[in-house]
Design a protein around this motif. Structure first.
Motif, short mmCIF file in Angstrom:
data_model
loop_
_atom_site.label_atom_id
_atom_site.label_comp_id
_atom_site.label_asym_id
_atom_site.label_seq_id
_atom_site.Cartn_x
_atom_site.Cartn_y
_atom_site.Cartn_z
N SER A 190 0.84 -1.20 0.00
CA SER A 190 0.00 0.00 0.00
C SER A 190 0.87 1.24 0.00
O SER A 190 1.96 1.26 0.58
CB SER A 190 -0.90 0.00 1.24
OG SER A 190 -1.62 1.21 1.34
N ASN A 192 -0.74 4.04 0.93
CA ASN A 192 -1.61 4.85 1.77
C ASN A 192 -1.42 4.44 3.23
O ASN A 192 -1.66 3.28 3.59
CB ASN A 192 -3.07 4.66 1.36
CG ASN A 192 -4.02 5.50 2.19
OD1 ASN A 192 -4.35 5.13 3.31
ND2 ASN A 192 -4.44 6.63 1.64
N SER A 195 -4.55 3.06 5.13
CA SER A 195 -4.90 1.72 4.65
C SER A 195 -3.94 0.68 5.23
O SER A 195 -4.37 -0.41 5.66
CB SER A 195 -4.85 1.69 3.12
OG SER A 195 -5.07 0.38 2.64
#
Length: 238
Positions: A190, A192, A195
């Motif tokens: 990821s 992010n 996340s």
């Protein structure tokens, strides 16, 4: 000046002194988390808190005493937060479910705000006396978690889980997320942060559910980290 006026002024002075001490501790905690204990000086704390160096020494005496006050506050705060979370859960849950939900929420809060675990991690790098000071409260009975573990062990006497290892796992998951973020992002594929933090929490959730023998009806499956966070109680003194 009459006695009533003197008493009011005395209360005002005491309240102002207490507010000054709180402001100093807040600034010092921020500096310790950002730079580490060794790199922070009393003069730096006094400048950031906008108080004189002499006043700082009057209230606390030394940098280590300031650090100890913050440590005491963190321990007391989390004791109250544990109880606050338990009180917010549905009544009459089995002990293993209470432990499961408690630690899930403690980790979620720590992932959301990593200041406490950052402060603890920095303590480990300092003198042994400071580490021992931080750990000393944990040598005393943590009545809430110890009591739930004891009830859990009545149903699962062969489980190797203890209150110390349970707290260690939560600390480990909290600390790695704050210090190894690039590796966490890589591990969960990821780019992010939120996340990745949620995926990290989900891993802990699965591990904890297995260790505590949580039945499917109690398995938690929020859609994001915010859903599992119990907002900390507001401090009554500030």
């Amino acid at each position: 000046m009459n006695s009533v006026t003197e008493k009011k002024q005395g209360r005002r002075t005491a309240q102002e002194a207490e507010q000054t001490k709180k402001a100093i501790l807040k600034i010092a905690a921020q500096l310790f988390c950002r730079f580490g204990y060794k790199k922070v000086s009393l003069r730096q704390i006094s400048e950031q808190a906008n108080v004189s160096h002499s006043l700082l020494r009057y209230h606390f005496g030394s940098k280590e005493k300031i650090w100890q006050h913050i440590s005491d506050h963190i321990y007391q705060y989390f004791q109250e937060y544990f109880q606050y979370i338990i009180d917010s859960l549905p009544q009459n849950l089995p002990a293993n479910v209470q432990l499961y939900m408690l630690m899930n929420r403690v980790l979620a809060c720590s992932l959301h705000d990593s200041r406490a675990i950052t402060f603890l991690a920095d303590a480990v790098r300092q003198e042994k006396s400071m580490v021992n000071y931080f750990l000393e409260p944990n040598r005393k009975n943590n009545q809430l978690i110890d009591g739930l573990i004891q009830k859990f062990k009545q149903d699962h006497p062969d489980s190797p889980l203890t209150s110390r290892t349970l707290r260690w796992q939560a600390s480990m998951y909290s600390h790695t997320a704050s210090t190894l973020e690039p590796l966490m992002l890589h591990a969960f594929e990821s780019d992010n942060r939120q996340s990745a933090l949620f995926a990290h929490w989900q891993q802990f959730n699965r591990l904890l559910a297995s260790q505590l023998y949580i039945s499917n009806e109690y398995i938690e499956s929020p859609s994001c980290l915010d859903e599992i966070i119990v907002p900390p109680p507001k401090e009554s003194n500030g």
